[in-house]
Scaffold this motif. Structure first.
Motif, PDB file in Angstrom:
ATOM      1  N   SER A 186       0.840  -1.192   0.000  1.00  0.00           N
ATOM      2  CA  SER A 186       0.000   0.000   0.000  1.00  0.00           C
ATOM      3  C   SER A 186       0.882   1.251   0.000  1.00  0.00           C
ATOM      4  CB  SER A 186      -0.929   0.003   1.216  1.00  0.00           C
ATOM      5  OG  SER A 186      -0.182   0.032   2.417  1.00  0.00           O
ATOM      6  N   LEU A 187       0.332   2.320  -0.588  1.00  0.00           N
ATOM      7  CA  LEU A 187       0.984   3.609  -0.638  1.00  0.00           C
ATOM      8  C   LEU A 187       0.094   4.665  -0.001  1.00  0.00           C
ATOM      9  CD1 LEU A 187       2.435   3.769  -4.284  1.00  0.00           C
ATOM     10  CD2 LEU A 187       3.769   3.883  -2.173  1.00  0.00           C
ATOM     11  N   GLY A 188       0.714   5.667   0.608  1.00  0.00           N
ATOM     12  CA  GLY A 188      -0.051   6.760   1.199  1.00  0.00           C
ATOM     13  C   GLY A 188       0.645   8.085   0.951  1.00  0.00           C
ATOM     14  N   PHE A 189      -0.158   9.118   0.725  1.00  0.00           N
ATOM     15  CA  PHE A 189       0.393  10.456   0.498  1.00  0.00           C
ATOM     16  C   PHE A 189      -0.510  11.472   1.186  1.00  0.00           C
ATOM     17  CE2 PHE A 189       0.033  14.415  -1.931  1.00  0.00           C
ATOM     18  CZ  PHE A 189       1.332  14.894  -1.825  1.00  0.00           C
ATOM     19  N   SER A 190       0.095  12.483   1.803  1.00  0.00           N
ATOM     20  CA  SER A 190      -0.690  13.556   2.403  1.00  0.00           C
ATOM     21  C   SER A 190       0.047  14.875   2.226  1.00  0.00           C
ATOM     22  CB  SER A 190      -0.945  13.286   3.894  1.00  0.00           C
ATOM     23  OG  SER A 190       0.256  13.390   4.639  1.00  0.00           O
ATOM     24  N   PHE A 191      -0.732  15.945   2.129  1.00  0.00           N
ATOM     25  CA  PHE A 191      -0.169  17.283   1.966  1.00  0.00           C
ATOM     26  C   PHE A 191      -1.041  18.262   2.735  1.00  0.00           C
ATOM     27  CE2 PHE A 191       0.264  21.420  -0.072  1.00  0.00           C
ATOM     28  CZ  PHE A 191       1.647  21.562  -0.130  1.00  0.00           C
ATOM     29  N   THR A 192      -0.415  19.073   3.585  1.00  0.00           N
ATOM     30  CA  THR A 192      -1.119  20.070   4.390  1.00  0.00           C
ATOM     31  C   THR A 192      -0.499  21.442   4.136  1.00  0.00           C
ATOM     32  OG1 THR A 192      -1.531  18.422   6.116  1.00  0.00           O
ATOM     33  CG2 THR A 192      -1.831  20.728   6.718  1.00  0.00           C
ATOM     34  N   TYR A 193      -1.368  22.434   3.962  1.00  0.00           N
ATOM     35  CA  TYR A 193      -0.904  23.801   3.722  1.00  0.00           C
ATOM     36  C   TYR A 193      -1.618  24.746   4.680  1.00  0.00           C
ATOM     37  CZ  TYR A 193       0.100  28.272   1.463  1.00  0.00           C
ATOM     38  OH  TYR A 193       0.512  29.555   1.218  1.00  0.00           O
ATOM     39  N   ASN A 194      -0.846  25.687   5.225  1.00  0.00           N
ATOM     40  CA  ASN A 194      -1.401  26.642   6.185  1.00  0.00           C
ATOM     41  C   ASN A 194      -0.923  28.047   5.826  1.00  0.00           C
ATOM     42  OD1 ASN A 194      -0.892  28.245   8.893  1.00  0.00           O
ATOM     43  ND2 ASN A 194      -2.585  26.859   9.275  1.00  0.00           N
ATOM     44  N   TYR A 195      -1.855  28.995   5.853  1.00  0.00           N
ATOM     45  CA  TYR A 195      -1.505  30.389   5.588  1.00  0.00           C
ATOM     46  C   TYR A 195      -2.142  31.253   6.668  1.00  0.00           C
ATOM     47  CZ  TYR A 195      -1.175  34.948   3.290  1.00  0.00           C
ATOM     48  OH  TYR A 195      -0.902  36.258   3.007  1.00  0.00           O
ATOM     49  N   ASN A 196      -1.374  32.184   7.243  1.00  0.00           N
ATOM     50  CA  ASN A 196      -1.926  33.005   8.316  1.00  0.00           C
ATOM     51  C   ASN A 196      -1.456  34.451   8.208  1.00  0.00           C
ATOM     52  OD1 ASN A 196       0.426  33.519  10.444  1.00  0.00           O
ATOM     53  ND2 ASN A 196       0.656  31.419   9.694  1.00  0.00           N
ATOM     54  N   LEU A 197      -2.345  35.344   8.628  1.00  0.00           N
ATOM     55  CA  LEU A 197      -2.070  36.774   8.740  1.00  0.00           C
ATOM     56  C   LEU A 197      -2.403  37.206  10.160  1.00  0.00           C
ATOM     57  CD1 LEU A 197      -3.725  38.111   5.445  1.00  0.00           C
ATOM     58  CD2 LEU A 197      -1.278  38.051   5.923  1.00  0.00           C
ATOM     59  N   ARG A 198      -1.573  38.086  10.728  1.00  0.00           N
ATOM     60  CA  ARG A 198      -1.823  38.561  12.091  1.00  0.00           C
ATOM     61  C   ARG A 198      -1.419  40.024  12.200  1.00  0.00           C
ATOM     62  NH1 ARG A 198       1.330  38.021  17.153  1.00  0.00           N
ATOM     63  NH2 ARG A 198       2.969  37.101  15.852  1.00  0.00           N
ATOM     64  N   ARG A 199      -2.291  40.800  12.819  1.00  0.00           N
ATOM     65  CA  ARG A 199      -1.981  42.198  13.088  1.00  0.00           C
ATOM     66  C   ARG A 199      -2.197  42.465  14.575  1.00  0.00           C
ATOM     67  NH1 ARG A 199      -5.712  46.432  10.396  1.00  0.00           N
ATOM     68  NH2 ARG A 199      -6.791  46.327  12.399  1.00  0.00           N
ATOM     69  N   GLN A 200      -1.225  43.106  15.185  1.00  0.00           N
ATOM     70  CA  GLN A 200      -1.295  43.331  16.629  1.00  0.00           C
ATOM     71  C   GLN A 200      -0.893  44.777  16.947  1.00  0.00           C
ATOM     72  OE1 GLN A 200       1.689  41.519  19.443  1.00  0.00           O
ATOM     73  NE2 GLN A 200      -0.097  40.349  20.096  1.00  0.00           N
ATOM     74  N   ASP A 201      -1.731  45.434  17.732  1.00  0.00           N
ATOM     75  CA  ASP A 201      -1.441  46.786  18.228  1.00  0.00           C
ATOM     76  C   ASP A 201      -1.342  46.712  19.749  1.00  0.00           C
ATOM     77  OD1 ASP A 201      -1.729  47.665  15.617  1.00  0.00           O
ATOM     78  OD2 ASP A 201      -3.868  48.082  15.874  1.00  0.00           O
ATOM     79  N   GLU A 202      -0.296  47.323  20.301  1.00  0.00           N
ATOM     80  CA  GLU A 202      -0.085  47.251  21.746  1.00  0.00           C
ATOM     81  C   GLU A 202       0.360  48.616  22.270  1.00  0.00           C
ATOM     82  OE1 GLU A 202       2.042  44.189  24.889  1.00  0.00           O
ATOM     83  OE2 GLU A 202       3.055  44.645  22.997  1.00  0.00           O
ATOM     84  N   ASP A 203      -0.243  49.023  23.376  1.00  0.00           N
ATOM     85  CA  ASP A 203       0.097  50.287  24.027  1.00  0.00           C
ATOM     86  C   ASP A 203       0.693  49.979  25.395  1.00  0.00           C
ATOM     87  OD1 ASP A 203      -0.040  53.219  24.501  1.00  0.00           O
ATOM     88  OD2 ASP A 203      -1.472  52.604  26.048  1.00  0.00           O
TER      89      ASP A 203
ATOM     90  N   TYR B 217       6.990  57.118  30.446  1.00  0.00           N
ATOM     91  CA  TYR B 217       7.236  56.780  29.058  1.00  0.00           C
ATOM     92  C   TYR B 217       5.962  56.187  28.469  1.00  0.00           C
ATOM     93  CZ  TYR B 217      11.939  56.520  31.127  1.00  0.00           C
ATOM     94  OH  TYR B 217      13.090  56.758  31.823  1.00  0.00           O
ATOM     95  N   ALA B 218       5.830  56.306  27.162  1.00  0.00           N
ATOM     96  CA  ALA B 218       4.746  55.643  26.433  1.00  0.00           C
ATOM     97  C   ALA B 218       5.356  54.967  25.212  1.00  0.00           C
ATOM     98  CB  ALA B 218       3.682  56.654  26.010  1.00  0.00           C
ATOM     99  N   ARG B 219       4.911  53.747  24.935  1.00  0.00           N
ATOM    100  CA  ARG B 219       5.433  53.007  23.782  1.00  0.00           C
ATOM    101  C   ARG B 219       4.273  52.367  23.034  1.00  0.00           C
ATOM    102  NH1 ARG B 219      10.452  50.925  22.291  1.00  0.00           N
ATOM    103  NH2 ARG B 219      10.401  49.047  20.997  1.00  0.00           N
ATOM    104  N   GLU B 220       4.255  52.532  21.714  1.00  0.00           N
ATOM    105  CA  GLU B 220       3.257  51.910  20.849  1.00  0.00           C
ATOM    106  C   GLU B 220       3.965  50.891  19.961  1.00  0.00           C
ATOM    107  OE1 GLU B 220       0.009  52.296  20.586  1.00  0.00           O
ATOM    108  OE2 GLU B 220      -0.369  53.997  21.919  1.00  0.00           O
ATOM    109  N   ASN B 221       3.486  49.663  19.977  1.00  0.00           N
ATOM    110  CA  ASN B 221       4.010  48.612  19.112  1.00  0.00           C
ATOM    111  C   ASN B 221       2.960  48.241  18.068  1.00  0.00           C
ATOM    112  OD1 ASN B 221       6.471  48.380  20.454  1.00  0.00           O
ATOM    113  ND2 ASN B 221       5.687  46.845  21.891  1.00  0.00           N
ATOM    114  N   PHE B 222       3.388  48.172  16.803  1.00  0.00           N
ATOM    115  CA  PHE B 222       2.497  47.781  15.711  1.00  0.00           C
ATOM    116  C   PHE B 222       3.133  46.599  14.986  1.00  0.00           C
ATOM    117  CE2 PHE B 222       2.324  52.366  16.361  1.00  0.00           C
ATOM    118  CZ  PHE B 222       0.970  52.570  16.633  1.00  0.00           C
ATOM    119  N   LEU B 223       2.427  45.496  14.965  1.00  0.00           N
ATOM    120  CA  LEU B 223       2.978  44.273  14.386  1.00  0.00           C
ATOM    121  C   LEU B 223       2.111  43.799  13.223  1.00  0.00           C
ATOM    122  CD1 LEU B 223       4.885  41.758  14.459  1.00  0.00           C
ATOM    123  CD2 LEU B 223       3.210  40.715  16.012  1.00  0.00           C
ATOM    124  N   ASN B 224       2.754  43.525  12.086  1.00  0.00           N
ATOM    125  CA  ASN B 224       2.118  42.851  10.956  1.00  0.00           C
ATOM    126  C   ASN B 224       2.896  41.572  10.689  1.00  0.00           C
ATOM    127  OD1 ASN B 224      -0.076  44.668   9.823  1.00  0.00           O
ATOM    128  ND2 ASN B 224       1.627  46.107   9.904  1.00  0.00           N
TER     129      ASN B 224
END
Length: 816
Positions: free
Chosen positions: A326-343, A359-366
């Protein structure tokens, strides 16, 4: 030489078996045939699912669909005893036991099989059969989580939170029996997906396997053992599928669709899921530092919001070339987007002293990334029953980019305006690849004994490129900052071979094994051209002994040796400047941890309940631990170091009960003690404490095919060398109703109903004290609908549900 000998052994065994298999003689296979008709109309029933099952564990051997005239033929079935199960939508299940194929009677004909339509039946039929909740074997426990209601609309992390002795904190860290040094597998092998469990929907998971003392067949990586997440894969004859949609509170939604087609020699499956989520978080930190007869204070408050968008697809193909190959094959694909704002808001002051700095710090993550996982396997079954060899190859690859921008504003009135503002930007790209080649061979020895051997090569490479820039407010351009830039490359090779021998003698069962591993690790700090190379050879013995006390009671004793290699995050010496007042850096000189693990277990199976207890102990050498220090500038620096030793021991209790036909429960408790000894800097360390994890879930069957589930989890305080993690607890609830004649399901779930889950740590050292609290959005409500379709009828069973243990091993192909 080591790899060559193991490969030679496997090839020799392979060719010996092929020669044996080609000896002239009569093939030991038979055939089952019959005809299916409607008991009322006497007309043929077409496209019904006919399944050949093993009587020991009801696992599927072969199957077929009835033709238009109701006839079916299933060929090339090895001699032995079987069960025949026939299912078709709108009919009761037909079951025929004690089918025996032998050399004298290789053909079996089911004459004039009549099945009863549910429209004329007076008995209630339960659609959607339920597997036993817990199964055990000599080296693992299997938790069938596909029916866990409270995780509907959630992710793999939500599923793990419901598994006994597994904990997930608000930061997403997973621990087993109080230790977060645990290895996560997806479908039996390391995967780039295991680092992003939030991307795996809960309804894609079939079961979770815990191997707290895995045998020599399996990877020894991880102090606490292995958690294997097995994704769903249907094998019912015909076609069937499922679609679902869940809408959650505060802008959350997820959907999925799956389909499976099984006909003749081919099984084809596909799955797609989508997830969108918005989550808020907040936290605080208060620190006191003692220096030169003064006390320095730092108070920090933070608020954040995260938006994530995830797509996941999986394809699978199984092809039975013939009854032997017997033969077996599998394929998995994942795609993700994330945006984060932090004060982040900071406030500093000194006592005795006057005034304060703010002090004040703003972090912006893509953040965006993708990962894919492909695997190919081949299995050959030899003529000798139970003897086979399998080959498997897989490649896992991921790429992720984090683009983070930070704005820093000093609001202290003592500073002039030009020195108050600063902007930074960092682009962090992570490229990783994991390649695996392995071969496994198993053959029976004598009556109930078994010999196993195998070889595996694993290649891992992680490339972390960190590019930092600072904004020039005068020239109005981004300028490269070498202080913020770094590239770290990690390469690892592990070559492993193992042998196992298992057998039975009267009421005793035993298994012993040995695994040998040669590891090569190379790291390169590209910016300053600093290389670090390491290699080591390890032997990992394992031994198991079981004693059947009665037909329903058994004792088990086991020992294994394990290893915990430091990972990329703990080795990379480059500081993480995401928060300039709280830096994090790795240690390239870390040594791997070595662990000796012991377990003594007891299992009892009853008609309406099961109970298992396991006493365990672990001794860890060169333990890797997180350490924090405060420098003279008031900056917190967290790094990692090997302290001398640690010991932990505990007792795990798991109980399943069917109290009434409408009420069942699963309860578990894990009570353990951790002791740390060693040296931190110039300070001798000796700490210890007791902690515990308790979980209980209840299923209540209500009228009109509705069901209610409640689940409560509690984790006690935990220690580490410089502090204590505070307790965490939460209550989850879910409601389910079957609609559309059992094909559809309506559900409502609520996680952390009381909104009590949060992460809190107290740290204390000679010159500082710190309180840290982090709270993520945990109270979430989902409303969902799912619909099943196809011509393969879901497995049915009696209303009397057995939530007990099954001593069949279960598991699936996990490699090693």
């Amino acid at each position: 030489m080591f790899r060559f000998l193991f490969l030679l052994f496997i090839l020799e065994a392979f060719f010996q078996q092929i020669i044996y298999a080609q000896n002239p003689g009569e093939a030991k296979v038979g055939r089952i045939a019959g005809k299916l008709t409607d008991a009322t109309t006497q007309k043929p029933v077409e496209f019904a699912s006919v399944m050949v099952l093993r009587p020991q564990d009801s696992s599927l051997v072969s199957g077929a669909l009835t033709k238009e005239d109701g006839q079916f033929v299933i060929e090339k079935i090895a001699f032995g005893n079987y069960i025949i199960k026939i299912q078709s939508i709108g009919y009761e299940t037909f079951k025929k036991a004690e089918i025996n194929l032998t050399a004298e009677k290789p053909f079996y004909i089911l004459k004039d099989v009549k099945i009863v339509s549910t429209a004329t039946s007076t008995e209630e039929v339960i659609i959607e059969g339920e597997k036993r909740l817990i199964q055990t074997s000599i080296d693992k426990k299997i938790f069938n989580v596909s029916q866990t209601l409270v995780t509907t609309g959630g992710t793999a992390k939500d599923v793990l939170e419901q598994v006994p002795s597994v904990s997930v904190d608000n930061e997403g860290n997973i621990s087993l029996r109080g230790s977060n040094n645990v290895t996560i597998f997806i479908d039996g092998k390391p995967s780039t997906l295991s680092g992003s469990l939030d991307n795996i929907p809960s309804n894609a998971i079939e079961r979770v396997e815990l191997m707290t003392n895995p045998s020599a067949k399996y990877d020894p990586q991880g102090m606490a053992g292995i958690i294997n997440i097995v994704l769903k894969k249907e094998r019912k004859p015909g076609y069937n599928g499922n679609i679902s949609l869940n809408i959650g509170s505060r802008n959350k939604a997820n959907s999925s669709a799956s389909i499976n087609y099984n006909y003749g020699k081919i099984n084809l499956s596909g799955m797609y899921s989508f997830r969108y989520s918005e989550n808020y978080s907040f936290g605080s930190s208060f620190r006191k530092q003692y220096l030169d007869d003064k006390t320095f204070f730092l108070n920090q408050e933070n608020d954040g919001n995260t938006i994530s968008n995830t797509h996941m697809a999986k394809l699978g193909l199984d092809y039975n070339i013939n009854s032997k190959n017997s033969l077996g094959f599998s394929f998995t694909y994942n795609y993700n987007l994330r945006r984060q704002d932090e004060d982040l808001q900071y406030k500093e002051w000194i006592e005795p002293g006057t005034g304060f700095d703010a002090y004040a710090r703003e972090n912006f993550l893509n953040d965006w990334g993708n990962a894919w996982d492909g695997s190919l396997n081949y299995t050959h079954k030899f003529k000798k029953e139970g003897s086979e060899i399998s080959f498997n190859g897989s490649v896992n690859k991921s790429y992720d980019v984090e683009d983070r921008a930070s704005e820093w504003l000093n609001t202290s009135p003592r500073l002039d305006y030009n020195s108050r503002y600063e902007q930074q930007r960092t682009i962090n790209s992570n490229n990783s690849i994991i390649s695996i080649l392995q071969a496994d061979y198993v053959t029976p020895s004598k009556k109930e004994n078994r010999f196993e051997s195998g070889y595996k090569t694993t290649f891992r490479q992680f490339d972390n490129d960190f590019d930092g820039k600072q904004y020039d407010t005068i020239g109005l351009i981004w300028v490269d900052k070498s202080r913020l830039s770094n590239r770290f490359i990690y390469k690892e090779q592990v070559h492993a071979g193992y042998v196992n021998y298992a057998g039975k003698y009267k009421k005793w069962g035993y298994q012993t094994g040995l695994r040998a591993e040669q590891t090569f690790i190379n790291t390169l700090q590209v910016v300053d051209d600093t290389a670090n190379n390491n290699s080591y050879f390890n032997l990992f013995p394992s031994a198991y002994l079981s004693r059947k006390l009665t037909e329903s009671q058994e004792m088990q004793l086991s020992y294994t040796r394990r290893i915990n290699r430091p990972g990329l995050g703990t080795l990379n010496p480059f500081p993480d400047y995401a928060d300039p007042l709280n830096l994090r850096t790795g240690n390239p000189n870390l040594k791997p941890e070595n662990i000796d693990a012991y377990e003594l277990g007891y299992v009892m199976h009853g008609k309406k309940m099961t109970f298992s207890s396991t006493a365990y102990a672990r001794r860890t050498f060169n333990q890797i631990t997180r350490l924090r220090r405060i420098d003279t500038q008031g900056i917190s620096i967290t790094t990692f170091s090997n302290i001398n030793n640690s010991s932990s021991y505990g007792l795990e209790l798991i109980s399943t009960n069917n109290w009434k036909p409408w009420l069942s429960t699963v309860a578990s408790a894990n009570i353990y003690r951790t002791e740390l000894t060693g040296t931190v800097g110039q300070k001798e360390l000796s700490r210890g404490n007791f902690s515990y994890i308790a979980k209980i879930s209840s299923n209540i069957k209500l009228p009109k095919k509705t069901e209610l589930q409640l689940s409560y989890n509690y984790r006690g305080p935990q220690i580490f060398p410089q502090g204590t993690m505070k307790p965490m607890h939460g209550l989850d609830a879910a409601f389910k109703a079957q609609v559309l004649k059992g094909k559809g399901t309506l559900s409502v779930t609520a996680s952390d109903v009381l909104n009590t889950r949060k992460f809190a740590v107290t740290s204390i050292d000679e010159n500082f004290e710190q309180e840290f609290i982090r709270k993520w959005e945990t109270r979430v409500v989902f409303v969902g609908f799912s619909y099943r379709f196809g011509n393969a009828k879901p497995i049915m069973q009696n209303r009397k549900r057995n939530a007990g243990d099954e001593n069949s091993g279960g598991g699936g192909d996990m490699g090693f």
